[in-house]
Design a protein around this motif. Sequence first.
Motif, PDB file in Angstrom:
ATOM      1  N   GLU A 199      25.350  76.908   8.981  1.00 21.85           N
ATOM      2  CA  GLU A 199      24.130  77.638   9.274  1.00 21.85           C
ATOM      3  C   GLU A 199      24.152  78.999   8.609  1.00 21.85           C
ATOM      4  N   THR A 200      22.954  79.531   8.368  1.00 20.86           N
ATOM      5  CA  THR A 200      22.850  80.878   7.817  1.00 20.86           C
ATOM      6  C   THR A 200      23.007  81.892   8.936  1.00 20.86           C
ATOM      7  N   ALA A 201      23.457  83.087   8.580  1.00 15.65           N
ATOM      8  CA  ALA A 201      23.616  84.137   9.575  1.00 15.65           C
ATOM      9  C   ALA A 201      22.247  84.620  10.027  1.00 15.65           C
ATOM     10  N   PRO A 202      22.134  85.155  11.258  1.00 22.25           N
ATOM     11  CA  PRO A 202      20.857  85.649  11.741  1.00 22.25           C
ATOM     12  C   PRO A 202      20.334  86.764  10.842  1.00 22.25           C
ATOM     13  N   PRO A 203      18.984  86.899  10.723  1.00 21.12           N
ATOM     14  CA  PRO A 203      18.421  87.975   9.915  1.00 21.12           C
ATOM     15  C   PRO A 203      18.742  89.330  10.516  1.00 21.12           C
ATOM     16  N   LEU A 241      18.168  76.844  16.621  1.00 19.64           N
ATOM     17  CA  LEU A 241      17.020  76.840  17.518  1.00 19.64           C
ATOM     18  C   LEU A 241      16.809  78.209  18.147  1.00 19.64           C
ATOM     19  N   ARG A 242      17.881  78.820  18.614  1.00 23.18           N
ATOM     20  CA  ARG A 242      17.764  80.149  19.206  1.00 23.18           C
ATOM     21  C   ARG A 242      17.262  81.154  18.175  1.00 23.18           C
ATOM     22  N   GLN A 243      17.826  81.100  16.980  1.00 18.16           N
ATOM     23  CA  GLN A 243      17.424  82.016  15.911  1.00 18.16           C
ATOM     24  C   GLN A 243      15.945  81.841  15.588  1.00 18.16           C
TER      25      GLN A 243
END
Length: 259
Positions: A199-203, A241-243
């Motif tokens: 997954e990509t890191a959160p913005p 999903l949370r992101q």
Amino acid sequence: MTAQPARPERSGPETASVMDVSPFKPSLVKAVFRDVTPMHVSRSAACAAASVTRTVLTEIIDGARRAAAAEARKKLIPGDLLSAIDRNVELEVGHKWYDHSPTFRGLTGVLYDAEGVIVPSRKRSRSRKPSAVVNAHRFEAGVKKLLWSQGATAVPAMVRDLDGIASVFLTDLARDAAMVVREGGVKRFGTVTAVMSGETAPPPFLKDSLRTLSARRGDRRTIGRDDILAATTIQLFGGNLRQRALTEAHEGTQKTSTG
């Protein structure tokens, strides 16, 4: 016979059908919150809660569509819901509905008391006290609108399951938001966000938001947008999903006062 226009296919979190459809009206959201807490709910908080619920249901529907497509079906059935949750543990939300729905019967495990005797499943309560299960029908119109926006149809039992999950999820979100207000922030769960492999890191804004949600500003009588975002971090344990839910709720309420 006139050909029907093709319905939009979901291609990602920024697809117009996801971002533009608002199946859960702020008035419905506030009605759910009134069942849980006497606190005032700002309009931006109601919009954020509606957005988060929409994101969660959209993801569940998308997973169910994939399961149905694997069997060359277009109409969704309860088995597709189970397959979607099996494939993506992030979709396992609205757990209180599981004890009520025949779809999940036998899958939630057998409970034993301290003496090893099987605890019978709970029967429906005749109490007049409002509950997420009793009021799940309020979400039917929104669920059907969301299904249509995703180019999907579902059998009545599947619609009922989606109604119930939406109702229970939003009710739990309301309870957690009220707890955040009472406790002045996210005290019990912290602000750690998990990122799964691949997954990509959160913005950047999300990282900053998670750091600030542990300490809350404002009075203890009003649930604001940030309280909904904090509650979302409790309800959704991490991952894409949370992101996505936090990002869409943030973007969707930028023009709305936080109350």
